[in-house]
Design a protein around this motif. Structure first.
Motif, PDB file in Angstrom:
ATOM      1  N   PRO A 195      27.572  41.866  50.189  1.00  7.18           N
ATOM      2  CA  PRO A 195      28.968  42.103  49.592  1.00  7.18           C
ATOM      3  C   PRO A 195      29.841  40.993  49.742  1.00  7.18           C
ATOM      4  O   PRO A 195      29.755  40.233  50.612  1.00  7.18           O
ATOM      5  CB  PRO A 195      29.428  43.349  50.822  1.00  7.18           C
ATOM      6  N   VAL A 196      30.786  40.969  48.743  1.00 11.05           N
ATOM      7  CA  VAL A 196      31.672  39.728  48.676  1.00 11.05           C
ATOM      8  C   VAL A 196      33.294  40.499  48.867  1.00 11.05           C
ATOM      9  O   VAL A 196      33.582  41.232  48.036  1.00 11.05           O
ATOM     10  CB  VAL A 196      31.563  39.040  47.643  1.00 11.05           C
ATOM     11  N   VAL A 197      33.751  40.044  49.794  1.00 14.49           N
ATOM     12  CA  VAL A 197      35.367  40.462  50.075  1.00 14.49           C
ATOM     13  C   VAL A 197      36.063  39.613  49.434  1.00 14.49           C
ATOM     14  O   VAL A 197      35.724  38.471  49.158  1.00 14.49           O
ATOM     15  CB  VAL A 197      35.570  40.699  51.684  1.00 14.49           C
ATOM     16  N   VAL A 198      36.898  40.342  48.602  1.00 11.02           N
ATOM     17  CA  VAL A 198      37.599  39.654  47.733  1.00 11.02           C
ATOM     18  C   VAL A 198      39.123  39.938  48.099  1.00 11.02           C
ATOM     19  O   VAL A 198      39.522  41.047  48.421  1.00 11.02           O
ATOM     20  CB  VAL A 198      37.578  39.717  46.088  1.00 11.02           C
ATOM     21  N   SER A 199      40.478  39.150  47.711  1.00 11.85           N
ATOM     22  CA  SER A 199      41.576  39.528  47.989  1.00 11.85           C
ATOM     23  C   SER A 199      42.226  40.481  47.105  1.00 11.85           C
ATOM     24  O   SER A 199      42.828  41.522  47.431  1.00 11.85           O
ATOM     25  CB  SER A 199      42.584  38.349  48.023  1.00 11.85           C
ATOM     26  N   ALA A 200      41.818  40.479  45.873  1.00  2.89           N
ATOM     27  CA  ALA A 200      42.242  41.203  44.864  1.00  2.89           C
ATOM     28  C   ALA A 200      41.334  41.671  43.877  1.00  2.89           C
ATOM     29  O   ALA A 200      40.874  41.045  43.031  1.00  2.89           O
ATOM     30  CB  ALA A 200      43.493  40.279  43.946  1.00  2.89           C
ATOM     31  N   LEU A 201      40.769  43.095  44.113  1.00  7.41           N
ATOM     32  CA  LEU A 201      39.943  43.529  43.139  1.00  7.41           C
ATOM     33  C   LEU A 201      40.357  43.704  41.791  1.00  7.41           C
ATOM     34  O   LEU A 201      39.539  43.502  40.977  1.00  7.41           O
ATOM     35  CB  LEU A 201      39.404  44.688  43.872  1.00  7.41           C
ATOM     36  N   PHE A 202      41.759  43.821  41.788  1.00  9.58           N
ATOM     37  CA  PHE A 202      42.171  44.107  40.380  1.00  9.58           C
ATOM     38  C   PHE A 202      41.906  43.029  39.262  1.00  9.58           C
ATOM     39  O   PHE A 202      42.018  43.160  38.138  1.00  9.58           O
ATOM     40  CB  PHE A 202      43.500  44.898  40.372  1.00  9.58           C
ATOM     41  N   LEU A 203      41.872  41.860  39.868  1.00  9.59           N
ATOM     42  CA  LEU A 203      41.798  40.653  38.863  1.00  9.59           C
ATOM     43  C   LEU A 203      40.644  40.614  38.491  1.00  9.59           C
ATOM     44  O   LEU A 203      40.092  39.901  37.541  1.00  9.59           O
ATOM     45  CB  LEU A 203      41.950  39.342  39.681  1.00  9.59           C
ATOM     46  N   TRP A 204      39.294  41.214  39.250  1.00  7.32           N
ATOM     47  CA  TRP A 204      37.876  41.148  38.613  1.00  7.32           C
ATOM     48  C   TRP A 204      37.694  42.310  37.590  1.00  7.32           C
ATOM     49  O   TRP A 204      36.884  42.282  36.964  1.00  7.32           O
ATOM     50  CB  TRP A 204      37.171  41.309  39.846  1.00  7.32           C
ATOM     51  N   ARG A 205      38.681  43.622  37.654  1.00 10.63           N
ATOM     52  CA  ARG A 205      38.414  44.556  36.965  1.00 10.63           C
ATOM     53  C   ARG A 205      39.020  44.338  35.550  1.00 10.63           C
ATOM     54  O   ARG A 205      40.153  44.017  35.520  1.00 10.63           O
ATOM     55  CB  ARG A 205      39.028  45.988  37.636  1.00 10.63           C
ATOM     56  N   THR A 206      37.836  44.749  34.616  1.00 10.61           N
ATOM     57  CA  THR A 206      38.479  44.649  33.208  1.00 10.61           C
ATOM     58  C   THR A 206      39.545  45.664  33.137  1.00 10.61           C
ATOM     59  O   THR A 206      39.054  46.878  33.166  1.00 10.61           O
ATOM     60  CB  THR A 206      37.298  44.683  32.266  1.00 10.61           C
TER      61      THR A 206
END
Lengths: 590, 282
Positions: A30-41
């Motif tokens: 698992p990779v924790v990211v600050s902002a998942l919305f930036l990854w989501r298309t």
């Protein structure tokens, strides 16, 4: 879709660890990211509803699963389409009796043929097998296009007991069943007499061996009164023993307490046959056995009782004394004739009734009307069974008015003998003015009448037949007949004297009328041509035309498209999971 | 948190206060209101009740009217430091430490400058500290909020009018950014949005499949970090930054982006130069 090797589908089990490893691998990273919305298309539609895109993110898993499936399909030898992947093999087994002969090693030829059939199915990778048995009437043992195991099982239970026959119709039929460009394998015990005449796609394989043989070539039994007369003909083929012992065992009949057993020494000539005649009193089934040799089947017969059926004859009222006396003199000496059969309960149709012209008798004797006397020339219908051996030289024949029916014998314009459509015979003769009753032609003519009456009786005219003989049977119009034999039952069509095709095998054949047994006949496993094993041998004559499979390559080969699919899936998986070169140099992920 | 680095930097720094008038307690900064400083602000006619000490007797002598000297008031402006306490601020130890250091540096410099620093931590449990207590509050700060700054602001005490408001966050959340910036600038003479970003926020590594988990909501996303995916992330990140900067400007504020891997001194000398001025002047 079919599978040449279904066990290969076990490779699909690799999907389980693949999927498990896939999810395990993902859970371990698992990779924790600050902002998942930036990854989501961002999607124009709402998040709810079917998510095909989510599947596309599993492209790696899908591609790897596809690769596993492709590998499994390849291992399972997947086959698609009828013509591309099915391999149809047509086997024709010689159904003649000589296939049961033992070779020098004691193994029957048919057993060798079975082994070769299994070998052919295995080596050719046949997926569908059709097995035919050649014979006077070829028949399908398995198929068309049966599973190989079923076909071989059917061949296992097959017994070759047929008569000598021409195999070409069977081979041509097999060729048609196989289709163009497919091979037919013929398994027999003798090389082809004319290889050029063998159909081009037929591979001729013979496993026989030249052997000496002693065989019964015919066996007849006749029961008259309480006496059974058994007539045997024994032949020697090749350099066998000069003398054999025929063991004849008569089982006790209905009135006898014990049977009889005899051992008859039979001397065998170099060529030709020896006839043996034996009589038994009160005998049941008579079993004859010769010593075992290369073909034991042709040295054993079982002859059930075959009582003669006398023809019931009656003389109608109204016959003139000369005709009656003449007929009675004939009937007194005629064999297998029973006087006054009508009085003993026989049906009117079964009684051969002699009577004067103008009655319903089957045979009318008399010459009403103006008498005319002829000393010749007499004209008779050549070949008619009623006139066989009837010589009228020196005969003075006085006839009356012409009788109805088709003329069989004429003199001038006078019809001396005629036959109506229903079988009634008219003898236009005045015995007081003729001398025909004092010459040999008269009993011969009457004998022919009685013989024809016997022939037209319902049932089998002959009770014992050998292999390959047509089966004559007489039926009556208006009834439904069935022939029941070892191979099953079949309806008998036609009325009157019918020649049925030769039975496919030996055994007891019963004629049934509307379910009731009428008569029976025994087909004996005897055929002189099949007993002669001297011309048998081994051969393997290849087909003159190569089959389509051979042109495509000797190896059956598996379908290659699963391999292509496997390769494409692996390459695609490698592409979608490739590492980004410039990112690999960065700090490792947490 | 490298307090030594903060201590080294504080003596030579001052906060860049806005040039608009300030309000606050009595202090050293001239305020918008009239007061008792030495700086003359205006003259006006005496009204009953005015402090007679402010009467300009020379003018009275010259004009014969009671003229009053109106002096500018000197105040001590409040400085509010709002620290985002969401879990994304602790994406990496360095990111959390950098956020703490910047908040402490702001408070320390403000205190040294004679201002009144107030620290507001917008975490799961809001904290408020003032003056010297800010350091202890920062030590005790745990980035544990499962929501973003725009949501956690609702848990904070109301933001009070102040001279300068410094908001330390990564600003990586989906929100109405203009509305957020407008809210943060309300009542403040100056607004600085200090955006602390981790190296992974700025340039995520890729090359293999990953299960991306949101630090705050724990929402997961299966993704293969291919070149295309990373490029898409970069595009969306740049777009987010543009929107944030525009929202800050419209709210008369400034967005300062501080990469967490950089040293504090480099940040002060670089991207944070608009906030910290050398020499400690007001």
């Amino acid at each position: 879709m079919s599978f040449g090797f279904p066990w290969g589908l076990l490779a699909l089990g690799a999907l389980v660890p693949l999927v498990a490893a896939y999810f395990l691998r993902r859970r371990q990273k698992p990779v924790v990211v600050s902002a998942l919305f930036l990854w989501r298309t961002p999607r124009p539609r709402a998040e709810a509803g079917p998510r095909w895109e989510r599947f596309t993110r599993e492209a790696s898993l899908l591609l790897e699963a596809l690769a596993v499936v492709a590998a499994a399909l390849f291992l399972a030898d997947v086959r698609l389409g009828e013509t591309a992947r099915t391999r149809h093999l047509v086997l024709v087994v010689d159904g003649s009796l000589s296939m049961s002969a033992r070779g020098p090693d004691g193994v029957p030829v048919l057993e060798k043929a079975r082994r070769e059939a299994a070998k052919r199915v295995e080596e050719d990778g046949a997926t569908q097998v059709t097995v035919l048995a050649s014979g006077v009437t070829p028949r399908v043992l398995a198929g068309p296009e049966a599973e190989p195991s079923r076909a071989l099982a059917a061949l296992e239970s097959f017994q070759a007991m047929g008569a000598d026959h021409d195999v070409m119709p069977s081979l041509v039929w097999a060729q048609e069943l196989a289709g163009a460009g497919r091979r037919v394998v013929f398994l027999t015990d003798a090389p082809p007499e004319a290889p050029a005449l063998v159909p081009a796609s037929v591979r001729w394989m013979a496993f026989g061996a030249g052997r000496d043989n002693v065989a019964l070539v015919s066996a007849q039994r006749r029961d008259e009164g309480g006496t059974a007369t058994v007539t045997l003909r024994v032949a020697r083929f090749g350099a066998g023993p000069q003398e054999v012992e025929a063991r004849v065992r008569a089982k006790p009949g209905p009135g006898a307490k014990e049977g009889t057993e005899r051992v008859e020494r039979v001397r065998l000539p170099d060529e030709g046959t020896t006839t043996v005649r034996l009589t038994f009193q009160g005998a049941g089934d008579v079993e004859v056995a010769l010593p075992d040799d290369a073909l034991p089947e042709d040295g054993r017969v079982s002859l059930p009782p075959s009582p003669i059926r006398p023809v019931a004859v009656g003389l109608a009222e109204g016959l003139a004394p000369p005709e009656r006396q003449s007929l009675e003199r004939f009937l007194a000496v005629a064999p297998e004739v029973e006087r006054d059969g009508a009085k003993e309960g026989a049906s009117p149709e079964e009684v051969l009734l002699f009577g004067p012209r103008g009655t319903d008798a089957r045979v009318t004797v008399g010459a009403p009307g103006k008498p005319r006397t002829f000393v010749g020339p007499f004209f008779s219908e050549k070949g008619h069974p009623l006139l066989d051996d009837v010589q009228l030289a020196g005969v003075r024949w006085t006839a009356g008015d012409n009788p109805p029916g088709r003329p069989l014998m004429t003199a001038g314009e006078a019809v001396l003998v005629s036959e109506e459509e229903g079988g009634r015979v008219h003898l236009n003769v005045d015995l007081t003015r003729s001398n025909v009753q004092r010459v040999a032609a008269w009993p011969v003519l009457l004998g022919n009448v009685v013989r024809e009456a016997r022939r037209t009786r319902e049932g089998f005219p002959r009770r014992q037949l050998t292999l390959g003989e047509p089966l004559p049977v007489v039926t009556e119009a208006g009834a439904r007949y069935t022939l029941v034999g070892p191979g099953g039952s079949r309806p008998v069509f036609g009325a009157g004297a019918v020649d049925l095709p030769p039975p496919s095998g030996p055994g007891r054949y019963v004629l049934e009328r509307d379910g009731d047994e009428v008569d029976s006949a025994e087909v004996l496993a005897l055929d002189a041509r099949e007993s002669d094993l001297r011309g048998r041998g081994a051969a393997d004559v290849a087909a003159r035309e190569s089959s389509d499979e051979e042109e495509r390559g000797s190896a059956p080969g598996r379908a290659r498209w699963p391999l292509v699919l496997l390769l494409v899936a692996l390459v695609a998986d490698f592409y979608v999971t490739r590492r980004v070169p410039h990112l690999e140099s960065q700090t490792p992920r947490r | 948190m490298d307090e030594a680095a903060v201590a080294r930097l504080v003596p030579g720094l001052g906060l860049a206060l806005p040039r608009v008038p300030h309000r606050g307690r009595v202090g050293e900064v001239r305020a918008t209101s009239a007061g008792s400083s030495l700086e003359l602000h205006d003259f006006r006619a005496y009204q009953p009740g005015d402090d007679l000490r402010q009467v300009d007797w020379n003018a009275v002598a010259r004009t014969g009217e009671m003229v009053l000297r109106v002096r500018q008031e000197e105040v001590s402006p409040r400085v509010e430091v709002v620290l985002d306490g969401s879990r994304s601020m602790a994406l990496s130890p360095r990111k959390a430490a950098c956020a703490r250091e910047l908040a402490l540096l702001t408070a320390e410099v403000a205190g040294r400058q004679g201002l009144t620093p107030t620290l507001l931590v917008a975490g799961a449990r809001p904290e408020r500290a003032q003056g010297p207590a800010c350091r202890a509050a920062l030590h005790a700060t745990t980035f544990d909020a499962r929501d973003d700054l725009s949501a956690s602001l609702a848990r904070l005490p109301p933001l009070r009018p102040c001279g300068l408001r410094v908001v330390v966050s990564d600003f990586l959340f989906e929100a109405d950014l203009p509305a957020l910036c407008s809210r943060l600038s309300r009542g403040a003479a100056g607004l600085f949005l200090v955006q602390v970003l981790d190296a992974e926020d700025l340039d995520p590594s890729g090359g293999e499949g990953a299960r991306l988990v949101d630090s705050e909501s724990d929402a997961a996303l299966e993704e293969l970090l291919t070149e295309d995916v990373l490029a898409a992330y970069a595009r969306r990140f740049a777009e987010h930054q543009r929107s944030l900067r525009a929202a800050a400007v419209r709210a008369r504020g400034a967005l300062l982006t501080a990469p967490a891997p950089d040293a504090l001194a480099a940040l002060v000398a670089g991207p944070l130069r608009p906030l910290f001025v050398a020499g400690g002047g007001a």
